[in-house]
Design a protein around this motif. Structure first.
Motif, PDB file in Angstrom:
ATOM      1  N   SER A   1       0.776  -1.288  -0.108  1.00  0.00           N
ATOM      2  CA  SER A   1      -0.030   0.235   0.006  1.00  0.00           C
ATOM      3  C   SER A   1       0.882   1.395   0.087  1.00  0.00           C
ATOM      4  CB  SER A   1      -0.921   0.240   1.107  1.00  0.00           C
ATOM      5  OG  SER A   1      -0.137  -0.092   2.542  1.00  0.00           O
ATOM      6  N   GLN A   2       1.928   1.224   0.811  1.00  0.00           N
ATOM      7  CA  GLN A   2       2.814   2.336   0.818  1.00  0.00           C
ATOM      8  C   GLN A   2       3.287   2.590  -0.638  1.00  0.00           C
ATOM      9  OE1 GLN A   2       3.948   4.219   3.791  1.00  0.00           O
ATOM     10  NE2 GLN A   2       4.310   5.665   1.965  1.00  0.00           N
TER      11      GLN A   2
ATOM     12  N   ASP B   1      -8.750  -2.944   2.352  1.00  0.00           N
ATOM     13  CA  ASP B   1      -8.763  -2.969   3.656  1.00  0.00           C
ATOM     14  C   ASP B   1      -7.436  -3.300   4.401  1.00  0.00           C
ATOM     15  OD1 ASP B   1     -11.450  -2.607   3.913  1.00  0.00           O
ATOM     16  OD2 ASP B   1     -11.977  -5.120   3.896  1.00  0.00           O
ATOM     17  N   ASP B   2      -6.406  -3.451   3.347  1.00  0.00           N
ATOM     18  CA  ASP B   2      -5.235  -3.674   3.927  1.00  0.00           C
ATOM     19  C   ASP B   2      -4.449  -2.138   4.018  1.00  0.00           C
ATOM     20  OD1 ASP B   2      -5.514  -6.423   4.246  1.00  0.00           O
ATOM     21  OD2 ASP B   2      -4.659  -6.754   2.049  1.00  0.00           O
ATOM     22  N   PHE B   3      -5.000  -1.432   3.359  1.00  0.00           N
ATOM     23  CA  PHE B   3      -4.520  -0.139   3.373  1.00  0.00           C
ATOM     24  C   PHE B   3      -4.545   0.888   4.746  1.00  0.00           C
ATOM     25  CE2 PHE B   3      -4.052  -1.001  -0.869  1.00  0.00           C
ATOM     26  CZ  PHE B   3      -3.611  -0.144  -1.930  1.00  0.00           C
ATOM     27  N   GLU B   4      -3.413   1.627   5.307  1.00  0.00           N
ATOM     28  CA  GLU B   4      -3.497   2.220   6.228  1.00  0.00           C
ATOM     29  C   GLU B   4      -4.494   3.734   6.045  1.00  0.00           C
ATOM     30  OE1 GLU B   4      -2.592   1.794   9.444  1.00  0.00           O
ATOM     31  OE2 GLU B   4      -1.644  -0.031   8.521  1.00  0.00           O
ATOM     32  N   PRO B   5      -5.231   4.290   6.779  1.00  0.00           N
ATOM     33  CA  PRO B   5      -6.009   5.412   6.481  1.00  0.00           C
ATOM     34  C   PRO B   5      -5.068   6.527   5.551  1.00  0.00           C
ATOM     35  CG  PRO B   5      -6.335   4.830   8.728  1.00  0.00           C
ATOM     36  CD  PRO B   5      -5.306   3.902   8.490  1.00  0.00           C
ATOM     37  N   GLN B   6      -4.051   6.624   6.001  1.00  0.00           N
ATOM     38  CA  GLN B   6      -3.171   7.641   5.589  1.00  0.00           C
ATOM     39  C   GLN B   6      -3.002   7.243   3.891  1.00  0.00           C
ATOM     40  OE1 GLN B   6       1.232   7.651   6.391  1.00  0.00           O
ATOM     41  NE2 GLN B   6       1.545   9.319   5.255  1.00  0.00           N
ATOM     42  N   HIS B   7      -2.774   6.120   3.411  1.00  0.00           N
ATOM     43  CA  HIS B   7      -2.802   5.497   2.301  1.00  0.00           C
ATOM     44  C   HIS B   7      -3.982   5.513   1.509  1.00  0.00           C
ATOM     45  CE1 HIS B   7       0.487   2.787   4.113  1.00  0.00           C
ATOM     46  NE2 HIS B   7       1.009   4.179   3.694  1.00  0.00           N
TER      47      HIS B   7
ATOM     48  N   LYS C   1     -12.867   1.988   8.388  1.00  0.00           N
ATOM     49  CA  LYS C   1     -11.490   2.199   9.205  1.00  0.00           C
ATOM     50  C   LYS C   1     -11.864   3.727   9.869  1.00  0.00           C
ATOM     51  CE  LYS C   1      -7.974  -0.415   6.524  1.00  0.00           C
ATOM     52  NZ  LYS C   1      -7.507  -1.082   7.413  1.00  0.00           N
TER      53      LYS C   1
ATOM     54  N   ILE D   1     -10.115   5.143  13.087  1.00  0.00           N
ATOM     55  CA  ILE D   1      -8.702   5.431  13.258  1.00  0.00           C
ATOM     56  C   ILE D   1      -8.117   6.553  12.223  1.00  0.00           C
ATOM     57  CG2 ILE D   1      -7.984   3.312  14.279  1.00  0.00           C
ATOM     58  CD1 ILE D   1      -7.205   2.475  11.543  1.00  0.00           C
TER      59      ILE D   1
ATOM     60  N   HIS E   1      -6.711  12.956   7.575  1.00  0.00           N
ATOM     61  CA  HIS E   1      -7.022  11.816   6.674  1.00  0.00           C
ATOM     62  C   HIS E   1      -8.404  12.380   6.319  1.00  0.00           C
ATOM     63  CE1 HIS E   1      -4.253   9.124   9.158  1.00  0.00           C
ATOM     64  NE2 HIS E   1      -3.598   9.680   8.078  1.00  0.00           N
TER      65      HIS E   1
END
Length: 586
Positions: A193-194, A226-232, A261, A264, A269
């Motif tokens: 994701s990054q 769903d594997d992505f962080e909120p930032q991504h 998500k 968080i 975001h």
């Protein structure tokens, strides 16, 4: 005290690699650093590099060790290979220690040694320079050459880091970008994701709309959002919006993942993702409801940009939640001294657009705008003035501050009016010009308009200007009748370039287009001065959807301030149609 330099280095390396963070390990690391500083001159290049890496990995931000290592590296640089050299600068960047003199020295070495570096060395060097915001043209040129030659050996991390680093530093090499994005498109399934976020963010920063990449990214990441962080999630949404690339399935999936998500999400975001959805006209009610609840929990952490962007986005999406608007208003007034002029304009426009009356907020914005008049460019102040005037706030704001803004606005209007009146006396059709002379004339006109720092004058002043030019501005019952007619005509509008696209693509393209409906009734006086005897040209309600600005140099019409598809190109096309009709009537 009995350890040699290799043993000291190995101990530091082991603690860092094992991520040992207990009090005993921290105390040991401090003692090891003390002995390293004492015997640093005896360290080999590899031990200098590994110990620097270990100290950075452990989060030691004491600038004393950075200065000592930098001085030692300068004295022994000739003995360093590329890997050791790049490991040191990576360590300095990791702890955010920046020394301009050392970086200049380091970059000169990069120019001569990076040819022998591998993908990780190139990636680490680019990342370090970008993180430290140090742009060295010679080093970046050398790194670009090696990137181009070795990009096929890069893994997903180094490919995305290269894109991110060049974009962060503002170093544009389009041949390299095309090459790297082609490789990324082929390998996107391997990207974390990054890496995905870094890649699309870099494309957006350079306004590099690589359609094949963007379509491939959207198709690939939807199942794994769903594997992505909120930032991504927020970065991907922001990038697609900045590139004006609406992909309806992706936007829907982003909102769904964001909703799951939301607990968080940070203020940044929420503001960035909602701004992106508003920019692409994608309204997801469930996402917005969950976002409102989370924003109310975090409102005290919002900064000026986040306050104004969120309010602006809600207004564009016509989503009004009074509780959140009240909370954002209180927060905005608390930190209004940190607002830049654009924040002031966007906030005033948003609250007025949503019909949420807030006298205290508008008073605060007017005061702040008047006190910081010298920082303002133009459009943001007109947005404030327009909101105050059309929102009925003129009697509740401080009249001294309001007078200051009105004096400035009148001056801007008079300059724009004088310029347009002067140009209105030109013949309807321009004489034939060579391509070179026409380019000069067009650029001169654009430069003059750009000097006003305006995109639009707002409804009040535009109406006044059109009236002065002889255009009838409807109001009352006539306006309501025309609005009903225009809405009916607009429902069937499609852009001619969209006709051959599939239904899903057409639905997505609607998001980045606006619709303009126009009509005209033009008459020329007859021989006796009566327009009933003269030539006439009528056009009933006609709907146009906006698109790339299409100049008509024969009529002397060209786009000067249109920034994107949603920027009013429909009105520009309507003006061209009316001008052609006038030309046909002689």
């Amino acid at each position: 005290p009995d350890c040699n330099n290799m043993e000291l280095t190995n101990c530091l390396w082991a603690i860092a690699t094992l991520e040992a963070r207990g009090p005993a390990e921290q105390e040991t690391a401090v003692e090891l650093l003390k002995y390293c500083l004492q015997f640093l001159d005896t360290f080999s290049p590899r031990n200098l590099a590994l110990s620097a890496w270990a100290l950075a990995k452990m989060g030691n931000r004491d600038p004393a060790w950075c200065r000592a290592w930098a001085e030692c590296v300068r004295r022994t640089i000739n003995a360093f290979d590329t890997r050791d050299m790049t490991m040191v600068v990576w360590a300095f960047a990791t702890v955010h220690w920046k020394d301009e003199a050392f970086l200049h020295f380091f970059c000169r070495e990069v120019e001569t040694k990076i040819e022998s570096g591998g993908p990780q060395d190139i990636g680490n060097t680019l990342w370090a320079l970008a993180t430290l915001a140090f742009k060295h043209e010679g080093a970046l040129a050398a790194l670009s050459t090696q990137c181009f030659q070795k990009a096929e050996t890069f893994d997903q991390q180094n490919l995305s880091i290269a894109m991110w680093s060049y974009a962060t530093l503002g170093y544009k090499n389009m041949n390299l970008f095309h090459h790297i994005t082609q490789l990324i498109t082929e390998r996107i399934k391997t990207f974390a994701s990054q890496g995905v976020a870094n890649t699309v963010w870099a494309c957006a920063k350079f306004q590099f709309q690589q359609k094949c990449l963007l379509m491939t990214v959207a198709e690939e990441i939807i199942p794994r959002l769903d594997d992505f962080e909120p930032q991504h999630l927020a970065i991907v949404a922001w990038a697609y919006a900045t590139l004006e690339f609406p992909n309806r399935p992706l936007l829907t999936a982003l909102c769904q993942a964001g909703t799951r998500k939301m607990h968080i999400f940070s203020a940044q975001h929420m503001a960035n993702m909602t701004w992106a959805m508003a920019t692409l006209a994608h309204k997801d009610e469930e996402y917005l409801r969950r976002m409102v609840l989370r924003a109310l929990e975090a409102v005290e952490t919002f900064n000026p940009q986040e306050c104004s962007n969120l309010a602006w986005a809600l207004a564009l999406l016509t989503f009004r939640d009074d509780t959140l608007l009240a909370a954002l208003s209180r927060r905005s007034q608390e930190i209004v001294h940190e607002f830049i002029p654009q924040n002031l304009g966007n906030t005033a426009w948003a609250y007025n657009r949503l019909g949420y009356r807030d006298d205290d907020l508008m008073r605060t914005i007017v005061q702040q705008a008047a006190l910081r008049l010298d920082e303002c460019q133009g459009q943001e102040l007109l947005d404030v003035v327009e909101s105050i005037a059309t929102g009925g706030y003129t009697e509740v704001v401080d009249q001294t501050y309001w007078g200051t803004l009105m004096n400035w606005t009148c001056q801007k209007y008079e300059v724009a009016q004088r310029f347009l009146f002067q140009n209105s006396h030109l013949p309807l059709t321009l004489p034939p010009l060579s391509e070179f002379d026409r380019a000069l004339a067009v650029q001169d006109y654009r430069d003059q308009l750009a000097s006003f720092d305006l995109i639009g004058l707002g409804f009040t002043y535009t109406s006044q200007l059109l009236t002065d030019l002889g255009v009838k501005v409807l109001d009352g019952a006539e306006l309501e009748e025309w609005q009903d007619t225009a809405k009916a005509a607009a429902s069937t509008a499609k852009h001619e370039t969209d006709q051959d696209k599939n239904a899903e693509a057409q639905e997505g393209l609607k998001a980045c287009r606006t619709v303009c409906v126009y009509r005209y009734d033009l008459r020329v006086d007859g021989p006796d001065g009566n327009d009933a005897d003269g030539a006439a040209s009528q056009c009933g309600p006609t709907a146009l959807t906006s698109g790339p600005a299409d100049d008509d140099h024969e009529l002397g019409l060209f786009a000067a301030t249109l920034r994107h598809f949603r920027g009013g190109d429909g009105e520009f096309q309507a003006l061209q149609a009316c001008s052609r009709a006038c030309a046909g009537l002689g």
